[in-house]
Design an enzyme around this catalytic site. Sequence first.
Site, PDB file in Angstrom:
ATOM      1  N   GLU A  33       0.877  -1.187   0.000  1.00 34.00           N
ATOM      2  CA  GLU A  33       0.000   0.000   0.000  1.00 34.00           C
ATOM      3  C   GLU A  33       0.906   1.228   0.000  1.00 34.00           C
ATOM      4  OE1 GLU A  33      -3.398   0.871  -0.256  1.00 34.00           O
ATOM      5  OE2 GLU A  33      -2.462   2.832  -0.129  1.00 34.00           O
ATOM      6  N   ASP A  60      -5.324  -4.173  -7.800  1.00 33.52           N
ATOM      7  CA  ASP A  60      -6.598  -3.459  -7.639  1.00 33.52           C
ATOM      8  C   ASP A  60      -6.315  -1.967  -7.533  1.00 33.52           C
ATOM      9  OD1 ASP A  60      -9.242  -2.864  -7.117  1.00 33.52           O
ATOM     10  OD2 ASP A  60      -9.128  -3.418  -5.001  1.00 33.52           O
TER      11      ASP A  60
HETATM   12  C1  SAM Z   1      -9.143   0.369  -4.880  1.00 35.26           C
HETATM   13  S1  SAM Z   1      -8.180   0.659  -3.481  1.00 35.26           S
HETATM   14  C2  SAM Z   1      -7.773  -0.922  -2.884  1.00 35.26           C
HETATM   15  C3  SAM Z   1      -8.869  -1.674  -2.268  1.00 35.26           C
HETATM   16  C4  SAM Z   1      -8.458  -3.017  -1.759  1.00 35.26           C
HETATM   17  N1  SAM Z   1      -7.679  -3.768  -2.725  1.00 35.26           N
HETATM   18  C5  SAM Z   1      -9.697  -3.823  -1.409  1.00 35.26           C
HETATM   19  O1  SAM Z   1     -10.175  -4.572  -2.275  1.00 35.26           O
HETATM   20  O2  SAM Z   1     -10.170  -3.724  -0.284  1.00 35.26           O
HETATM   21  C6  SAM Z   1      -6.622   1.101  -4.167  1.00 35.26           C
HETATM   22  C7  SAM Z   1      -5.536   1.342  -3.135  1.00 35.26           C
HETATM   23  O3  SAM Z   1      -4.291   1.467  -3.838  1.00 35.26           O
HETATM   24  C8  SAM Z   1      -3.508   2.438  -3.196  1.00 35.26           C
HETATM   25  N2  SAM Z   1      -2.528   2.869  -4.207  1.00 35.26           N
HETATM   26  C9  SAM Z   1      -2.641   3.803  -5.171  1.00 35.26           C
HETATM   27  N3  SAM Z   1      -1.557   3.798  -5.968  1.00 35.26           N
HETATM   28  C10 SAM Z   1      -0.754   2.818  -5.510  1.00 35.26           C
HETATM   29  C11 SAM Z   1       0.492   2.298  -5.934  1.00 35.26           C
HETATM   30  N4  SAM Z   1       1.141   2.802  -6.989  1.00 35.26           N
HETATM   31  N5  SAM Z   1       1.022   1.273  -5.240  1.00 35.26           N
HETATM   32  C12 SAM Z   1       0.380   0.748  -4.163  1.00 35.26           C
HETATM   33  N6  SAM Z   1      -0.795   1.204  -3.706  1.00 35.26           N
HETATM   34  C13 SAM Z   1      -1.364   2.228  -4.369  1.00 35.26           C
HETATM   35  C14 SAM Z   1      -4.486   3.490  -2.743  1.00 35.26           C
HETATM   36  O4  SAM Z   1      -3.961   4.242  -1.663  1.00 35.26           O
HETATM   37  C15 SAM Z   1      -5.695   2.619  -2.337  1.00 35.26           C
HETATM   38  O5  SAM Z   1      -5.649   2.301  -0.978  1.00 35.26           O
END
Ligand code: SAM
Length: 280
Positions: free
Chosen positions: A118, A164
Amino acid sequence: MLAYRHQFHAGNFADAFKHALLAQLVLALTRKDKPFFCLDTHAGIAHYDLQHEWTQKNAEYKNGIGLLWERKDAPSELAPYLDAVRAENPDGRLRYYPGSPRIIRRLLRSKDRMTLIELNKKDCESLVTQYARDRRVTVQCVDGYQALKAHLPPQERRGLVFIDSSFDRAREFQRLTQGLVAAHKKFSTGVYALWYPLMEPAAMGGFERGIVATGIRRILQMEVAIHPDDWMMSVRGCGLLVVNPPFGFEPVARTIVDWLWPVLSEAGAGYRKTAWLVPE
Ligand SMILES: C[S@@+](CC[C@H](N)C(=O)[O-])C[C@H]1O[C@@H](n2cnc3c(N)ncnc32)[C@H](O)[C@@H]1O
């Protein structure tokens, strides 16, 4: 600091769709005795209070898990997902919602492991705290696409990679495709689940052509659109690409998607799909 916070969207139709399919993917991996590894590249905070002021702002969960929670006719294929939500709400009232880390974690056996990635510092710190004493779970506050390179192939040689993304930057479809190619080069037998929002048809066509052009085989595509094609108010639907789906996953996925679509869609608007984007 990233602007996107999943707390605003927790439990919405996209979560219900992706989490129902995700739970079945993890369950399928438990059917073989050998240990496996799960990499969740965009993990969020794992646990959501639906009464939180951010979630209440648009109360998106009312059009997601809220529509499923009271249903008595869900097929058994939904059970691993609905059980995960019920486990958060032992008193029977819908208040808390599990994110992907919790949905995966409750299905892991003692020999399996999971790494959560994350990038949002605060959200990641929350994961670090939650899983500090869990020897099966590792948390890293880094970029999810970088993590693909660092963690693959896993020592177990069996595993699921869940990507995701929040799709809050330009060119995310390209990043997703490139991430899949890089990961697949290192771990071609892995199961990959890639979530994406439905955008305008031209963008979706470009994404699909880009995925097909990678040459990667065995890609199952699931989609639900809950609003008409010309809907502009919010995301009209979403999809999940699964590379190397486990044996038996396709009919299970079709049952889930076919049941979810009329429940989630606005007066029968949109469509649902379960089909091979690229076959064997
Ligand atoms: C759609 S949400 C995830 C929801 C989670 N997978 C679930 O199903 O409960 C996307 C997440 O990715 C994080 N995020 C955004 N860009 C990212 C990156 N480059 N690498 C890792 N995390 C990232 C955001 O902070 C957010 O918490």
